[in-house]
Design a protein around this motif. Structure first.
Motif, short mmCIF file in Angstrom:
data_model
loop_
_atom_site.label_atom_id
_atom_site.label_comp_id
_atom_site.label_asym_id
_atom_site.label_seq_id
_atom_site.Cartn_x
_atom_site.Cartn_y
_atom_site.Cartn_z
N HIS A 58 0.82 -1.21 0.00
CA HIS A 58 0.00 0.00 0.00
C HIS A 58 0.86 1.26 0.00
O HIS A 58 0.69 2.15 -0.84
CB HIS A 58 -0.92 0.00 1.23
N SER A 59 1.77 1.36 0.96
CA SER A 59 2.62 2.54 1.07
C SER A 59 3.47 2.72 -0.18
O SER A 59 3.79 3.84 -0.58
CB SER A 59 3.52 2.44 2.30
N TYR A 62 1.83 4.87 -2.77
CA TYR A 62 1.89 6.29 -2.46
C TYR A 62 3.31 6.85 -2.67
O TYR A 62 3.46 8.00 -3.11
CB TYR A 62 1.44 6.53 -1.02
N THR A 116 -0.44 12.29 3.72
CA THR A 116 -1.59 11.94 4.55
C THR A 116 -2.00 10.49 4.32
O THR A 116 -2.35 9.77 5.27
CB THR A 116 -2.78 12.87 4.23
N CYS A 117 -1.94 10.03 3.07
CA CYS A 117 -2.26 8.63 2.77
C CYS A 117 -1.27 7.69 3.44
O CYS A 117 -1.66 6.65 3.98
CB CYS A 117 -2.25 8.41 1.25
N ASP A 121 -2.20 4.96 6.19
CA ASP A 121 -1.82 3.58 5.92
C ASP A 121 -1.04 3.00 7.09
O ASP A 121 -1.32 1.87 7.55
CB ASP A 121 -0.97 3.53 4.65
N CYS A 140 -6.00 1.43 -2.91
CA CYS A 140 -5.00 2.49 -2.91
C CYS A 140 -4.89 3.13 -4.29
O CYS A 140 -4.75 4.35 -4.41
CB CYS A 140 -3.65 1.95 -2.46
N VAL A 143 -7.65 5.59 -4.76
CA VAL A 143 -7.41 6.84 -4.04
C VAL A 143 -6.41 7.71 -4.80
O VAL A 143 -6.61 8.92 -4.99
CB VAL A 143 -6.89 6.54 -2.62
#
Length: 351
Positions: A58-59, A62, A116-117, A121, A140, A143
């Motif tokens: 996930h990270s 981003y 912020t995401c 997370d 994700c 988003v």
């Protein structure tokens, strides 16, 4: 998006202009450093994060998009360097002014959005690990796509609208600044209000609430090595926010109050203008600091160019049978096969 007049009265600027001669050297030096370091670091980060990846977390999604936004930002800096080196005189035409000006602002708020995401997370992974397991990479991606579409919907009206360059002092042409009060009220006021609310107040409220809670939880784990690494990541993100984004938005708020004439004293107008020039230079440094964040979050080992590189981002949560203790762990210890089977019901991999 500055107004260089000392006072604003009835929509007209008076003849007294705010001077900040230090800005020409400041912007030229800072932007040159950011261009060289930021371009090298972010191109390298994109290469490592895209060409040597075996797993997508996930990270990681981003981080990739944050690197893309930073790379776009550093690409417009040569135009800004030339502009400030020539004492704020724009020679590249109106369309180039619109594109570079909007990309500059969009980068700031996309960076905050991705920060912020990452914050949310990590917050869910540490404090709500079983909820985190159910979140998919496609969520994700949705988003991230929403953020880029929002950025495009903001950029297109600005780029296709009226001119964003105007006559400055003397025969100079100012780009994306020195708007007259009627022009600013008609065109830039809605953007400034949304930027302050959705680009500053809400994201920073989330970050300032979430990270202390995560830090408190992580400090109670028994794994000192992983605990220190996780805390360093949290402190780095807070440092980038405090150094780059908070001063910029505080002066942006003061600038907004000046434009709506809640601040009218000449002394404050001079001070706000100069503070804003400094914080605009500082906010660009996030492009150089973000690659350090990639290092901490994308791998448990040092990065190697093409040699045994692993960018597999893992977060493990180990829970006992009563789910009383879920320490934060970045890599599972090697166990005998029988012991591994006994622990399978307690080990949840969060990626």
């Amino acid at each position: 998006m500055e107004n260089t007049s000392c006072t604003l009265a009835r929509g007209h600027s008076n003849a007294t202009l705010v001077e900040a001669d230090f800005q020409y050297h400041l912007f030229t030096i800072i932007y040159s450093i950011v261009f060289v370091l930021g371009l090298l670091e972010n191109v390298l980060a994109l290469y490592l994060l895209t060409c040597n990846v075996k797993h997508t977390s996930h990270s990681y999604i981003y981080l990739i998009n944050l690197a893309v936004a930073d790379t776009l930002f550093v690409c417009i800096l040569p135009f800004k360097i030339h502009y400030h080196l020539n004492r704020n005189n724009w020679i590249f035409g109106d369309m180039a002014c619109r594109i570079t000006g909007t990309l500059y602002c969009i980068n700031v708020y996309l960076s905050i959005a991705f920060f912020t995401c990452i914050c949310m997370d990590r917050y869910i992974a540490v404090l709500h690990p079983f909820t985190y397991i159910r979140i998919k990479v496609t969520h994700c991606m949705t988003v991230v796509t929403g953020f880029w579409l929002t950025a495009a919907s903001i950029m297109i009206p600005l780029i296709l609208g009226g001119p964003l360059h105007n006559k400055g002092t003397g025969n100079k042409t100012a780009c994306f600044e020195n708007f007259s009060l009627p022009s600013w009220t008609h065109r830039m006021l809605p953007y400034d209000v949304c930027a302050l609310l959705f680009g500053f107040v809400i994201p920073f409220a989330i970050i300032l609430i979430s990270y202390p809670l995560m830090a408190k939880r992580i400090t109670h784990t028994s794994r000192s090595i992983h605990k220190k690494k996780a805390l360093r990541t949290i402190y780095l993100i807070l440092l980038i926010c405090i150094l780059c984004f908070v001063p910029y938005h505080l002066t942006h708020l003061l600038h907004f109050l000046m434009r709506v004439q809640l601040i009218q004293r000449c002394l404050f107008t001079h001070l706000i203008y100069k503070m804003r020039r400094v914080t605009m230079a500082l906010v660009s440094f996030n492009c150089c600091l973000n690659p350090i964040l990639y290092y901490f979050m994308s791998s448990s080992k040092p990065w190697h160019l093409g040699l045994k590189f692993r960018s597999r981002s893992k977060v493990y949560t180990i829970c006992d049978r009563k789910f009383n203790d879920c320490p934060y762990k970045s890599k599972p210890a090697v166990r005998p096969p029988t012991q591994q089977l006994n622990e399978l019901s307690f080990l949840k991999q969060v990626q």
